[in-house]
Motif scaffolding. Structure first.
Motif, PDB file in Angstrom:
ATOM      1  N   ALA A 217       0.787  -0.980   0.323  1.00 25.59           N
ATOM      2  CA  ALA A 217       0.038   0.126   0.403  1.00 25.59           C
ATOM      3  C   ALA A 217       0.750   1.496  -0.088  1.00 25.59           C
ATOM      4  O   ALA A 217       2.407   1.499   0.293  1.00 25.59           O
ATOM      5  CB  ALA A 217      -1.674  -0.359   1.199  1.00 25.59           C
ATOM      6  N   GLY A 218      -0.094   2.460  -0.237  1.00 25.23           N
ATOM      7  CA  GLY A 218       1.068   3.343  -0.494  1.00 25.23           C
ATOM      8  C   GLY A 218       0.958   4.389   1.162  1.00 25.23           C
ATOM      9  O   GLY A 218       1.713   5.110   1.029  1.00 25.23           O
ATOM     10  N   GLY A 219       0.136   3.661   1.406  1.00 25.07           N
ATOM     11  CA  GLY A 219       0.028   4.509   3.238  1.00 25.07           C
ATOM     12  C   GLY A 219      -1.357   4.263   3.485  1.00 25.07           C
ATOM     13  O   GLY A 219      -1.704   3.676   3.124  1.00 25.07           O
ATOM     14  N   PRO A 220      -2.076   4.692   4.957  1.00 25.45           N
ATOM     15  CA  PRO A 220      -3.439   4.683   5.485  1.00 25.45           C
ATOM     16  C   PRO A 220      -4.302   5.566   4.247  1.00 25.45           C
ATOM     17  O   PRO A 220      -3.920   6.464   3.631  1.00 25.45           O
ATOM     18  CB  PRO A 220      -3.527   5.191   6.187  1.00 25.45           C
ATOM     19  CG  PRO A 220      -1.645   5.932   6.677  1.00 25.45           C
ATOM     20  CD  PRO A 220      -1.235   5.494   6.093  1.00 25.45           C
ATOM     21  N   ALA A 221      -5.179   5.037   3.833  1.00 28.39           N
ATOM     22  CA  ALA A 221      -6.489   5.952   2.818  1.00 28.39           C
ATOM     23  C   ALA A 221      -6.550   7.396   3.758  1.00 28.39           C
ATOM     24  O   ALA A 221      -7.373   8.525   3.372  1.00 28.39           O
ATOM     25  CB  ALA A 221      -7.688   5.108   2.423  1.00 28.39           C
ATOM     26  N   PHE A 222      -6.268   7.164   5.296  1.00 31.07           N
ATOM     27  CA  PHE A 222      -7.259   7.853   6.162  1.00 31.07           C
ATOM     28  C   PHE A 222      -6.622   7.733   7.132  1.00 31.07           C
ATOM     29  O   PHE A 222      -6.148   6.653   7.462  1.00 31.07           O
ATOM     30  CB  PHE A 222      -8.633   8.625   6.156  1.00 31.07           C
ATOM     31  CG  PHE A 222      -9.074   7.098   6.982  1.00 31.07           C
ATOM     32  CD1 PHE A 222      -9.592   6.739   7.417  1.00 31.07           C
ATOM     33  CD2 PHE A 222      -9.499   5.971   5.523  1.00 31.07           C
ATOM     34  CE1 PHE A 222     -10.295   5.527   8.235  1.00 31.07           C
ATOM     35  CE2 PHE A 222     -10.333   4.625   5.650  1.00 31.07           C
ATOM     36  CZ  PHE A 222     -10.555   4.334   7.246  1.00 31.07           C
ATOM     37  N   PRO A 223      -6.024   8.959   8.009  1.00 35.71           N
ATOM     38  CA  PRO A 223      -6.215   9.099   9.683  1.00 35.71           C
ATOM     39  C   PRO A 223      -6.664   7.429  10.274  1.00 35.71           C
ATOM     40  O   PRO A 223      -7.951   7.187  10.527  1.00 35.71           O
ATOM     41  CB  PRO A 223      -6.285   9.695  10.483  1.00 35.71           C
ATOM     42  CG  PRO A 223      -6.692  11.282   9.289  1.00 35.71           C
ATOM     43  CD  PRO A 223      -6.494  10.477   8.341  1.00 35.71           C
ATOM     44  N   THR A 224      -5.749   6.565  11.062  1.00 35.94           N
ATOM     45  CA  THR A 224      -6.261   6.142  11.389  1.00 35.94           C
ATOM     46  C   THR A 224      -6.984   5.589  12.592  1.00 35.94           C
ATOM     47  O   THR A 224      -5.768   6.550  13.846  1.00 35.94           O
ATOM     48  CB  THR A 224      -5.052   4.592  11.912  1.00 35.94           C
ATOM     49  OG1 THR A 224      -4.460   4.427   9.881  1.00 35.94           O
ATOM     50  CG2 THR A 224      -5.492   3.310  12.466  1.00 35.94           C
ATOM     51  N   ILE A 225      -7.932   4.703  13.113  1.00 33.82           N
ATOM     52  CA  ILE A 225      -8.541   5.677  14.185  1.00 33.82           C
ATOM     53  C   ILE A 225      -8.273   4.048  15.338  1.00 33.82           C
ATOM     54  O   ILE A 225      -8.771   2.405  14.565  1.00 33.82           O
ATOM     55  CB  ILE A 225     -10.011   5.236  13.794  1.00 33.82           C
ATOM     56  CG1 ILE A 225     -10.713   6.944  13.826  1.00 33.82           C
ATOM     57  CG2 ILE A 225     -10.590   5.360  15.855  1.00 33.82           C
ATOM     58  CD1 ILE A 225     -11.475   6.859  13.102  1.00 33.82           C
ATOM     59  N   VAL A 226      -7.749   3.729  16.567  1.00 36.12           N
ATOM     60  CA  VAL A 226      -7.064   3.244  17.183  1.00 36.12           C
ATOM     61  C   VAL A 226      -8.164   3.430  18.437  1.00 36.12           C
ATOM     62  O   VAL A 226      -7.275   3.851  18.868  1.00 36.12           O
ATOM     63  CB  VAL A 226      -6.321   2.607  17.306  1.00 36.12           C
ATOM     64  CG1 VAL A 226      -6.116   1.763  18.540  1.00 36.12           C
ATOM     65  CG2 VAL A 226      -5.432   1.844  16.040  1.00 36.12           C
ATOM     66  N   ALA A 227      -9.262   3.473  18.997  1.00 34.26           N
ATOM     67  CA  ALA A 227      -9.690   3.390  20.297  1.00 34.26           C
ATOM     68  C   ALA A 227     -10.417   2.063  21.177  1.00 34.26           C
ATOM     69  O   ALA A 227     -11.103   1.839  21.193  1.00 34.26           O
ATOM     70  CB  ALA A 227     -11.484   4.073  19.719  1.00 34.26           C
ATOM     71  N   SER A 228      -9.851   3.192  21.978  1.00 41.31           N
ATOM     72  CA  SER A 228      -9.962   1.506  23.154  1.00 41.31           C
ATOM     73  C   SER A 228     -11.094   2.711  24.320  1.00 41.31           C
ATOM     74  O   SER A 228     -11.121   3.341  24.733  1.00 41.31           O
ATOM     75  CB  SER A 228      -8.810   0.800  24.339  1.00 41.31           C
ATOM     76  OG  SER A 228      -7.811   1.816  24.793  1.00 41.31           O
ATOM     77  N   GLY A 229     -11.826   1.258  24.415  1.00 38.24           N
ATOM     78  CA  GLY A 229     -12.357   1.706  26.211  1.00 38.24           C
ATOM     79  C   GLY A 229     -14.101   2.770  25.610  1.00 38.24           C
ATOM     80  O   GLY A 229     -14.211   2.840  24.577  1.00 38.24           O
ATOM     81  N   ASP A 230     -14.141   3.925  26.396  1.00 40.79           N
ATOM     82  CA  ASP A 230     -14.832   4.923  25.352  1.00 40.79           C
ATOM     83  C   ASP A 230     -14.185   5.747  24.835  1.00 40.79           C
ATOM     84  O   ASP A 230     -15.114   6.322  23.832  1.00 40.79           O
ATOM     85  CB  ASP A 230     -15.575   5.571  27.230  1.00 40.79           C
ATOM     86  CG  ASP A 230     -14.926   6.108  27.826  1.00 40.79           C
ATOM     87  OD1 ASP A 230     -13.014   6.392  27.571  1.00 40.79           O
ATOM     88  OD2 ASP A 230     -14.817   6.627  28.935  1.00 40.79           O
ATOM     89  N   ASN A 231     -12.751   5.703  24.441  1.00 44.05           N
ATOM     90  CA  ASN A 231     -13.034   6.402  23.522  1.00 44.05           C
ATOM     91  C   ASN A 231     -13.371   6.258  22.079  1.00 44.05           C
ATOM     92  O   ASN A 231     -13.767   6.936  20.564  1.00 44.05           O
ATOM     93  CB  ASN A 231     -11.007   6.237  23.117  1.00 44.05           C
ATOM     94  CG  ASN A 231     -10.558   7.264  24.367  1.00 44.05           C
ATOM     95  OD1 ASN A 231     -11.116   7.964  24.646  1.00 44.05           O
ATOM     96  ND2 ASN A 231      -9.215   6.670  24.406  1.00 44.05           N
ATOM     97  N   ALA A 232     -13.585   5.019  22.209  1.00 46.74           N
ATOM     98  CA  ALA A 232     -14.628   4.204  20.757  1.00 46.74           C
ATOM     99  C   ALA A 232     -15.673   5.261  20.172  1.00 46.74           C
ATOM    100  O   ALA A 232     -16.756   4.769  19.537  1.00 46.74           O
ATOM    101  CB  ALA A 232     -14.617   2.626  20.987  1.00 46.74           C
ATOM    102  N   THR A 233     -16.224   5.457  21.693  1.00 48.92           N
ATOM    103  CA  THR A 233     -17.265   6.448  20.872  1.00 48.92           C
ATOM    104  C   THR A 233     -17.074   7.941  21.022  1.00 48.92           C
ATOM    105  O   THR A 233     -18.723   8.305  20.439  1.00 48.92           O
ATOM    106  CB  THR A 233     -18.452   7.077  22.807  1.00 48.92           C
ATOM    107  OG1 THR A 233     -17.520   7.194  23.674  1.00 48.92           O
ATOM    108  CG2 THR A 233     -18.790   5.245  23.760  1.00 48.92           C
TER     109      THR A 233
END
Length: 351
Positions: A217-233
């Protein structure tokens, strides 16, 4: 591929039109550094050209040249700092233009391609410098038309035409999206295998994105989201700096970009490998809705139908969990589900 895209666009233009497309401008990171460059999707769709400071002109009724590019000329000093440029000569050979000029010649040369035009197709708002030139040309042309009856007096945004064309993918586009999606899956799988309580969200972000690159891949298509716990909301959380705790869920929303085409996958999984009872119950309800919606997708189904189905299924799930109370029909009518489901089921993929 790009030649066929131009042909399809010209057929939609009709008679009497000339189209101008500007590349996206570079964006400064600081005084001497720029963000990684990504070409404007419509410009790339029609040209395949990936350098900034470039303009495409499509003039179907011009007697000699119908596809014209204006590009940065070769510059030995600039290329030492920022990499090789295609240049005028190679742009014609590699990108199939009928005529190529240095970008500095745009103001001088554009007039000959606008002669006899009744409409100018151009999208305002993506390149301020070119916008200024186009608006000046438009003003001059309108005045000329008032005085002499010659000149275009209509400015048309080509975005609706291109949005419609880009909905239907050709074989090359499908192959690139397939590859982008496979690489995206590899990144997600690597994160699922590696995750442990005590890691940080950015550990998984680094793993996902390095997996993308190692798979082509050239890289990510958009900023990667890694959200644990309530960050996922937080729907577009990208800080990715929390330490992952035991018995929490981790949500990853990430996609690889391959040949400028994008993958986009979201998955949620337990940090320690085992769902709690409450997590499993909610996850299963969402998974059941997921499969039911996929089962109903086929040619001829509008994009709104799966979304409406998702609202119905998830509202019923919210009722079974006790998150909502009342009649499903009334809750849907009043959009009460939006407390917990404020997004749409999906979106288009492509550039």
């Amino acid at each position: 591929m790009h030649k066929q895209n131009r042909k399809a666009f010209i057929e939609k233009m009709g008679n009497g039109g000339v189209a101008i497309f500007a590349s996206a401008p570079p964006v400064k990171w600081n005084h001497d550094t720029e963000y990684l460059y990504r070409p404007d999707p419509n410009f790339y769709y029609l040209t395949g050209f990936e350098e900034p400071e470039s303009i495409c002109v499509i003039a179907p009724e011009h007697s000699k040249y119908q596809y014209i590019l204006f590009v940065r000329p070769k510059d030995k000093q600039a290329e030492i700092w920022n990499g090789k440029r295609v240049g005028v000569k190679d742009a014609r050979r590699r990108y199939g233009a009928d005529k190529v000029y240095p970008i500095e010649k745009f103001s001088e040369k554009i007039g000959k391609y606008l002669q006899g035009a009744e409409r100018l197709y151009y999208t305002l708002g993506s390149n301020e410098h070119v916008d200024t030139e186009i608006l000046s040309l438009f003003t001059q042309s309108v005045r000329s038309r008032i005085r002499s009856g010659k000149g275009f007096d209509t400015l048309v945004d080509p975005s609706p035409i291109l949005s419609e064309l880009r909905l239907i993918k050709n074989e090359t586009e499908l192959q690139r999206i397939q590859m982008a999606t496979e690489i995206t899956g590899a990144g997600h799988a690597a994160a699922m295998k590696a995750v442990r309580p005590g890691m940080y969200e950015y550990d998984l972000e680094a793993l996902v994105e390095s997996t993308f690159r190692m798979n082509g891949a050239g890289g990510p298509a958009f900023p990667t989201i890694v959200a644990s716990g309530d960050n996922a909301t937080i729907l577009h959380y990208t800080t990715n700096d929390r330490q992952i705790e035991d018995e929490t869920l981790v949500l990853i929303d990430a996609g690889a970009e391959y040949g400028r085409y994008c993958g986009d996958v979201t998955r949620t999984f337990p940090a320690n490998g085992t769902f709690t009872e409450a997590q499993r119950e909610i996850y299963q309800l969402v998974l059941d809705a997921h499969y039911a919606i996929i089962d109903g997708i086929r040619p001829g189904v509008s994009i709104d139908e799966p979304h409406q189905k998702s609202i119905e299924l998830l509202t019923e799930s919210m009722l079974s969990l006790g998150l909502l109370k009342g009649k499903a029909e009334k809750l849907i009518e009043k959009e009460k589900y939006r407390q917990f489901y404020m997004y749409r089921i999906g979106h288009m993929l492509g550039l």
